[in-house]
Design an enzyme around this catalytic site. Structure first.
Site, mmCIF file in Angstrom:
data_model
loop_
_atom_site.group_PDB
_atom_site.id
_atom_site.type_symbol
_atom_site.label_atom_id
_atom_site.label_comp_id
_atom_site.label_asym_id
_atom_site.label_seq_id
_atom_site.Cartn_x
_atom_site.Cartn_y
_atom_site.Cartn_z
ATOM 1 N N ALA A 20 0.827 -1.208 0.000
ATOM 2 C CA ALA A 20 0.000 0.000 0.000
ATOM 3 C C ALA A 20 0.861 1.256 0.000
ATOM 4 O O ALA A 20 0.502 2.271 0.600
ATOM 5 C CB ALA A 20 -0.941 0.010 1.203
ATOM 6 N N PHE A 124 18.215 18.581 -9.232
ATOM 7 C CA PHE A 124 18.536 17.289 -8.642
ATOM 8 C C PHE A 124 19.657 16.643 -9.438
ATOM 9 O O PHE A 124 19.868 16.952 -10.610
ATOM 10 C CB PHE A 124 17.289 16.385 -8.628
ATOM 11 C CG PHE A 124 16.848 15.978 -7.259
ATOM 12 C CD1 PHE A 124 16.289 16.909 -6.392
ATOM 13 C CD2 PHE A 124 17.003 14.672 -6.811
ATOM 14 C CE1 PHE A 124 15.867 16.547 -5.124
ATOM 15 C CE2 PHE A 124 16.587 14.304 -5.541
ATOM 16 C CZ PHE A 124 16.019 15.240 -4.690
ATOM 17 N N GLN A 245 21.664 1.059 -5.391
ATOM 18 C CA GLN A 245 22.117 2.438 -5.271
ATOM 19 C C GLN A 245 22.508 2.776 -3.838
ATOM 20 O O GLN A 245 21.734 2.539 -2.910
ATOM 21 C CB GLN A 245 21.010 3.397 -5.714
ATOM 22 C CG GLN A 245 21.436 4.849 -5.673
ATOM 23 C CD GLN A 245 20.433 5.727 -6.374
ATOM 24 O OE1 GLN A 245 19.475 6.187 -5.770
ATOM 25 N NE2 GLN A 245 20.642 5.948 -7.671
ATOM 26 N N HIS A 247 23.018 5.864 -1.631
ATOM 27 C CA HIS A 247 22.742 7.303 -1.608
ATOM 28 C C HIS A 247 23.937 7.996 -0.978
ATOM 29 O O HIS A 247 24.428 7.578 0.072
ATOM 30 C CB HIS A 247 21.478 7.583 -0.804
ATOM 31 C CG HIS A 247 20.912 8.950 -1.036
ATOM 32 N ND1 HIS A 247 21.535 10.098 -0.589
ATOM 33 C CD2 HIS A 247 19.793 9.357 -1.677
ATOM 34 C CE1 HIS A 247 20.817 11.147 -0.950
ATOM 35 N NE2 HIS A 247 19.750 10.730 -1.610
ATOM 36 N N LEU A 257 18.393 8.975 5.890
ATOM 37 C CA LEU A 257 18.589 9.687 4.635
ATOM 38 C C LEU A 257 18.520 11.202 4.804
ATOM 39 O O LEU A 257 17.639 11.725 5.489
ATOM 40 C CB LEU A 257 17.507 9.246 3.643
ATOM 41 C CG LEU A 257 17.496 9.964 2.294
ATOM 42 C CD1 LEU A 257 18.735 9.610 1.500
ATOM 43 C CD2 LEU A 257 16.238 9.611 1.519
ATOM 44 N N GLU A 260 18.647 14.359 -1.430
ATOM 45 C CA GLU A 260 19.458 15.009 -2.453
ATOM 46 C C GLU A 260 18.991 16.446 -2.677
ATOM 47 O O GLU A 260 19.718 17.279 -3.224
ATOM 48 C CB GLU A 260 19.358 14.210 -3.754
ATOM 49 C CG GLU A 260 20.366 14.570 -4.810
ATOM 50 C CD GLU A 260 20.361 13.560 -5.940
ATOM 51 O OE1 GLU A 260 20.225 13.977 -7.088
ATOM 52 O OE2 GLU A 260 20.491 12.355 -5.657
ATOM 53 N N ARG A 291 23.985 9.830 -8.461
ATOM 54 C CA ARG A 291 24.294 9.309 -7.131
ATOM 55 C C ARG A 291 25.427 8.292 -7.123
ATOM 56 O O ARG A 291 26.235 8.259 -6.202
ATOM 57 C CB ARG A 291 23.025 8.686 -6.522
ATOM 58 C CG ARG A 291 21.976 9.719 -6.181
ATOM 59 C CD ARG A 291 20.681 9.074 -5.738
ATOM 60 N NE ARG A 291 19.712 10.094 -5.360
ATOM 61 C CZ ARG A 291 18.473 9.823 -4.982
ATOM 62 N NH1 ARG A 291 18.047 8.576 -4.944
ATOM 63 N NH2 ARG A 291 17.651 10.795 -4.658
ATOM 64 N N HIS A 358 20.373 2.487 -0.470
ATOM 65 C CA HIS A 358 19.149 3.281 -0.563
ATOM 66 C C HIS A 358 18.079 2.670 -1.457
ATOM 67 O O HIS A 358 16.903 2.688 -1.117
ATOM 68 C CB HIS A 358 19.513 4.671 -1.077
ATOM 69 C CG HIS A 358 18.366 5.604 -1.240
ATOM 70 N ND1 HIS A 358 17.564 5.978 -0.183
ATOM 71 C CD2 HIS A 358 17.865 6.261 -2.334
ATOM 72 C CE1 HIS A 358 16.633 6.813 -0.610
ATOM 73 N NE2 HIS A 358 16.797 6.996 -1.907
ATOM 74 N N GLU A 392 9.245 -0.230 -6.687
ATOM 75 C CA GLU A 392 10.624 -0.670 -6.489
ATOM 76 C C GLU A 392 10.790 -2.173 -6.585
ATOM 77 O O GLU A 392 11.877 -2.664 -6.899
ATOM 78 C CB GLU A 392 11.144 -0.177 -5.137
ATOM 79 C CG GLU A 392 12.653 -0.335 -4.983
ATOM 80 C CD GLU A 392 13.199 0.305 -3.724
ATOM 81 O OE1 GLU A 392 14.383 0.056 -3.396
ATOM 82 O OE2 GLU A 392 12.456 1.062 -3.054
ATOM 83 N N ARG A 403 19.721 4.777 -10.710
ATOM 84 C CA ARG A 403 18.526 5.619 -10.781
ATOM 85 C C ARG A 403 18.868 7.078 -10.523
ATOM 86 O O ARG A 403 19.636 7.385 -9.615
ATOM 87 C CB ARG A 403 17.491 5.149 -9.751
ATOM 88 C CG ARG A 403 16.272 6.067 -9.676
ATOM 89 C CD ARG A 403 15.222 5.529 -8.742
ATOM 90 N NE ARG A 403 15.587 5.566 -7.335
ATOM 91 C CZ ARG A 403 15.553 6.657 -6.564
ATOM 92 N NH1 ARG A 403 15.240 7.834 -7.085
ATOM 93 N NH2 ARG A 403 15.867 6.574 -5.284
#
Length: 603
Positions: A20, A124, A245, A247, A257, A260, A291, A358, A392, A403
């Site tokens: 969800a 970004f 990845q 981060h 986190l 970015e 990244r 990440h 994901e 990514r």
């Protein structure tokens, strides 16, 4: 072993969605609005799904803050993927991006605004204008709580559409018939400990990633790769799982986190000398390089003795020059994280950061409609009837080997919506009935639980899980070596044997979290083995997969990459049965525009 109960309660739906988060609720909204009978399963309350932790923004070429169009977004995403992304899927995502953002705005998403009322956009990493000449402002943001705002917006719309949520339920296994069609799932209701069969004409996985296979992770504890484990046990391969990845800016020592968006707003990475070192590695994009590139540069600074702190083991992220007003307006959550997890006031001093796991670029193979695809009879993309995957947990391969930031929330919206539309269209074309369930539909799931309940000795689930995370952290981190990865395949194979020996001390049924954790470890091992086996077999550097043995020297224009397009521009497919690998070609042909040919990645 305890006796297997053959009669279990059954419930019927048109569509069962497992998960969800953003992609699951975007798909369920399309379905519920079309009048379909939809059930959405979630281990946690929907607004606690991991999408809520996304901070920076949603990538879309609105052009509100600077000149932009989807062709630039398409180019950046192909380049960011290190040419492992499928260009038809990337084009589809980038063309749909403005549409899904404006749609979300109309749902009530509280985006930050410009003075003229348009959606605020920030720069970004890896997002550029005019094919790489300069950074562009493309990330549609709600301060640094974009995922939080998005998830609550989608949940409210689903409540309005009367979507049925099954909260604190864990899906266990896919139900497939003799033809391989998917007929639903078995699921465990945590409140009672009872197993149910949830029949569905269509099943959609939106279970998120498996970031908890690593010890240092920005992922929530619920991110245990449940959909990946279910797919792997059902004979479906996992695609490109070697690409994870890291981060660049996880809080040192905590892993939490820092978006970015910090660097998008102007934050600077500095080494122990106070130097803005990214200027040396990426003269054009500097701190806003992709990244994978920034993470490697940070790791190199640390390894060469220019790290910060008493142990020289982190980099400083400096935002002090932005000013307190800008930070509190654009980065309020980061300000709180600095206080809570680093004891730092980011308006006055830099915050220590290190690259932290990440995001999972690989997953369950799908097409642009969200349909799960597997090789069959010479067709590398044969559809598995009745099964979709989005978000994901899926690999439509818009991210390839790396990514770009903001493309994750975009992925959720675009492909959640696309899968919902495709399912609705299929129901309109033919009002199909439920196919008969096999007689043993629940037996496999029941036998798994019976083994745990019937065990009198063995290992504690979290001991095995922690050893697995430490193993993956050691053998498949930011920089890899062939020796480490090969040794890792042996260690993970040993851990699989230990997973089979997990025991439960508490055999109770009601909210038995130990049972849930044990079942989660059975999913973690599938994701971990897919990762380490796929990584050990890929003898090149590409995107997030950087292997010392295959690097090229500092005088090479591709430094620090050693990409081998001639042999390795192909997708990995890992099968749990037999622990074997296959490969399929990357789609370099977009839908309507010219292909972007491979070239050196410079920033």
């Amino acid at each position: 072993m305890a006796e297997i109960k053959t009669s279990v309660p059954r419930r019927r739906f048109d569509v069962v969605i497992v998960g969800a988060g953003g992609s699951g609720m975007r798909a369920s909204l399309q379905l519920a609005r079309a009048g379909l009978n939809v059930a959405v399963l979630s281990k946690v309350f929907p607004t606690r799904s991991h999408t809520v932790a996304a901070q920076g923004g949603i990538g879309a070429s609105l052009g509100n803050m600077s000149e932009d169009n989807w062709h630039y977004h398409f180019y950046d995403t192909v380049k960011g993927s290190d040419w492992l992304g499928d260009q038809d899927a990337i084009e589809f995502m980038c063309r749909e991006a403005p549409k899904v953002v404006y749609e979300l705005e109309h749902f009530g998403m509280p985006f930050d605004r410009n003075a003229d009322g348009t959606i605020y956009q920030r720069p970004f990493g890896g997002h550029t204008a005019n094919y790489g000449e300069k950074p562009v402002q493309r990330a549609c943001a709600a301060a640094d709580r974009t995922g939080h705002a998005m998830l609550h917006t989608l949940y409210q719309q689903n409540v309005k559409a009367r979507t049925q949520f099954f909260v604190e339920w864990m899906a266990l296994d896919l139900i497939r018939d003799s033809e391989g069609d998917v007929l639903g799932v078995t699921a465990l209701e945590m409140e009672t400990g009872e197993v149910y069969i949830l029949e569905a004409k269509t099943t959609l996985f939106a279970t998120g990633g498996a970031g908890r296979i690593y010890a240092a992770s920005t992922n929530a504890f619920i991110n245990t790769g449940d959909g990946l484990g279910m797919a792997a046990r059902a004979g479906i391969p996992l695609e490109d799982m070697e690409f994870w990845q890291f981060h660049p800016t996880g809080v040192a020592g905590a892993g939490v986190l820092l978006t970015e968006g910090c660097r998008g707003e102007g934050a600077i990475l500095r080494n122990v000398n106070g130097e803005r070192f990214m200027e040396r590695y990426a003269p054009t994009l500097k701190d806003l390089a992709p990244r994978d590139f920034v993470s490697r540069c940070m790791d190199q600074e640390i390894k060469e003795g220019r790290g910060c702190g008493p142990n020289k083991d982190y980099i400083n992220l400096d935002m002090t020059h932005l000013g307190g007003d800008t930070i509190l307006k654009r980065l309020p959550s980061v300000f709180e994280i600095g206080h809570n997890f680093a004891n730092v006031d980011i308006t006055k001093e830099p915050i220590p950061v290190v690259p932290t796991i990440h995001y999972q670029m690989g997953g369950i193979p799908t097409n642009i409609h969200g349909q799960v695809v597997v090789p069959k009879n010479g067709n590398p993309n044969a559809v598995v009837n009745g099964l979709y995957a989005v978000g994901e947990c899926s690999c439509v391969s818009v991210h390839g080997a790396n990514r770009l930031g903001t493309n994750s929330l975009l992925d959720l919206l675009v492909f959640g919506r696309a899968a919902g539309n495709h399912i609705v269209d299929a129901f309109k074309r033919a009002d199909q009935a439920h196919k008969p369930l096999p007689a043993d539909a629940a037996d496999y799931s029941l036998s798994r639980i019976a083994r745990l309940d019937g065990s009198s000795s063995g290992e504690y689930a979290q001991d095995v899980a922690n050893d697995l995370r430490n193993t993956m952290q050691k053998h498949a981190a930011v920089f890899r070596t062939q020796e480490l990865m090969t040794a890792g395949t042996v260690e993970v194979a040993k851990l699989r044997e230990r997973v089979a020996n997990i025991t439960l001390k508490d055999k109770s049924k009601v909210f038995n979290t130990a049972r849930i954790e044990a079942l989660e470890v059975e999913n973690l091992i599938e994701s971990a083995q897919a990762t380490i086996e796929s990584a050990a077999a890929r003898h090149e550097c590409r995107g997030a997969h950087t292997v010392k043995d295959y690097e090229r020297g500092a005088d090479d224009p591709q430094f620090p990459l050693g990409r081998n397009d001639a042999e390795w521009m192909k997708h990995t497919l890992w099968y749990s049965q037999g622990n074997r690998l296959e490969y399929k070609p990357v789609n370099l042909k977009p839908l309507t525009v010219d292909s972007v040919p491979p070239k050196v990645r410079t920033f």
